[in-house]
Design a protein around this motif. Structure first.
Motif: not given
Length: 245
Positions: A135-145
């Motif tokens: 899973g690849f995400a762009h978190r609400d704080d701008g960080r990738p996860a």
């Protein structure tokens, strides 16, 4: 590095019911719209996406049978859709995804990451027992996860998540994910592996703030069933100097 311009449109799966030649590479699709096999050509500026996710048939709505939640149903490509580019280089498999999403929401992390806006990838390579689910995400704080739910036998999912490289950005209503899955120190995931072919499917989760509303994926039902055999076989053209199989 992927050198891509975003103007050209791609073949949409359902329209690709014949073999077509693109940059000297034949792409074969089945008549039902499911990709049996796709050969990724060498990367080039202006190359069209390898997959486009924008058809109703590719969508799974979680509230389709609930009239009280009609506002949460998929409303079309501007609500949630994606373009996918694949490439291989000396470092590994590269995946670029551009998601059109009118409302971005990703407060989740770890195993719950899929509940927010997120890209999930299923892939399997010959010689490995089992499959990968990332899973690849762009978190609400701008960080990738990055999170890894599934790994083949002999691999550690947490270590794999740390091993994969991800950069993300959001401009307007478009979220971009650039992924590198580096080659492993084994013979079952190398440049030749990608030339020979892997099973690959990709899904985009959509959350507009009230929870997970819908998903859209290249080949529907692959993620929900976890049946990797439903996924297309993706092969890559040999790199310069690489021996053909």
């Amino acid at each position: 590095r992927l050198a891509i311009a975003y103007e050209p449109s791609a073949l949409v799966l359902e329209d690709a019911t014949f073999a077509s030649v693109d940059a000297g590479v034949i792409r074969v699709r089945s008549e039902c719209g499911e990709a049996r096999e796709i050969v990724i050509p060498p990367d080039a500026p202006g190359r069209a996406p390898d997959f486009v996710l924008e058809m109703p048939q590719q969508v799974h709505d979680f509230f389709e049978a609930n009239p009280a939640e009609i506002k949460r149903l998929w409303k079309g490509p501007k609500d949630n859709s994606g373009k996918v580019w694949l490439a291989k280089d000396a470092c590994g498999l590269r995946i670029r995804v551009e998601v059109e999403d009118d409302v971005h929401c990703q407060p989740y992390s770890g195993a719950e990451q899929y509940l927010g806006d997120d890209v999930q990838v299923l892939l399997a390579t010959p010689g490995q027992r089992g499959q990968w689910e990332f899973g690849f995400a762009h978190r609400d704080d701008g960080r990738p996860a990055v999170h890894c739910w599934l790994a083949p036998e002999g691999f550690n999912a947490d270590e794999a998540a740390a091993w994969v490289e991800l950069t993300t950005s959001r401009t307007g209503t478009v979220t971009r994910y650039d992924v590198l899955v580096p080659y492993a120190e084994s013979e079952d995931y190398t440049e030749k592996t990608l030339t020979g072919g892997i099973r690959f499917n990709l899904m985009v989760n959509d959350n507009d703030g009230d929870g997970r509303d819908a998903t859209i994926e290249i080949v529907p039902n692959t993620f929900h069933s976890k049946d990797i055999q439903l996924a297309p076989v993706v092969r890559f053209a040999p790199m310069k100097g690489e021996a053909k199989k």
